[in-house]
Design an enzyme around this catalytic site. Sequence first.
Site: not given
Length: 431
Positions: A268, A309, A367
């Site tokens: 996560h 994702h 990210d």
Amino acid sequence: MTQEIRKRATLTIEGEDAIDLPVYSSNLGPDVIDVGKLTSQGYFTYDPGFVSTAACDSAITYIDGDAGTLLHRGYPIEQLAEQSDYLELCNLLLNGELPVPEDQQAFVHTIKRHTMVNEQIRNFFSGFRADAHPMAIMCSAVGALSSFYHDSLDIDNPEHRKITAHRLIAKMPTLAAMSYKHSQGQPFIYPRNELGYAENFLHMMFATPCEDYHVSPTLARAMDRIFLLHADHEQNASTSTVRLAGSTGANPFASIAAGIAALWGPSHGGANEAVLDMLDEIGSVDNIPEFIARAKDKNDPFRIMGFGHRVYKNYDPRAKVMEQTCAEVLEELGINDDPALAIAKELERIAREDEYFIEKRLYPNVDFYSGIILKAIGIPVEMFTVIFATGRTPGWIAHWCEMIADGYKIGRPRQLYTGAPKRDYVPLAER
């Protein structure tokens, strides 16, 4: 459920009467079938990971993964990132509408004057080892805040919920910076009310009593965007954890601490940390073809991190903003020959051109860029998830407030039992 019933579904099970189920229409996104009646009929639904289950109705955030859309209270994330700032988004998430200037000024004033934490919390930090992971400290410290604020723990009191929301948003960067300073063996730096939210965080991170730390406006803006882009992401694992913990009537500090614990999981909140680990593993641009081949090999556990994702099957809308921010930060810092950056740029180029990535819709996500930015600023990898938690706080508290205000039912997922049937106990001596 606040939506009106516009359609009905019929579930037919062999040999039994059909079960009539109401269907609710969303303002955006798929309709949902209300399966609550199934329990009285002797059935549960089976949905591991809850990937096809709406556990609540919410007006806060909407995601369309196929289209690459992220809306906060109806506003596209791209517009918010370019034209707004983190504290205005916090206000929007909590209250549902863009604030007028006077309201926003009052909100910012309130947040700035809640940034200090009780001085006794310094003693709390001294109990942790110097090498304690900052997320372990954050889980404990945020949960412990409830022991300091007995004056606002009535969850059924709207004013108490508002005060607690402000306190959490204000104090999270202070606690985050304290967790970093503790790991470095440096004195804690007090917040300064004349600084902006992200600027204040960077100052508490890098200033010392020996010398002040001038925060570059470019770096402060980059940190503000990182907070903003992570502020909420609908019913993800940590937000759902906050809601589930809060559904028991747990106080908001305990509920947010539960969310932090969920975020700590590498699947996560640890994705941007995993990106840098991957870049270090690859080591050189010359090694990229080997690792790309490994990523395509189904029998090789290696994966290209920072691409694709769970929700987005298109370009992560947050990544577009983060890509631009990454370029601004690296230019500001004059970083042009960083090996990790060179590897990242080449991976991005390959992902945009290689049929494997295109076919699987593996686009760079938020990210991929945020880890590079944080590394360039000088923030250690173990702090990445702490910064994620700091940015996500308004989303968590907005969902908690929404759930409490709308009336809530204690969460109680069901199971598909696969254990032994009923059997008689055999005394120890007879076995």
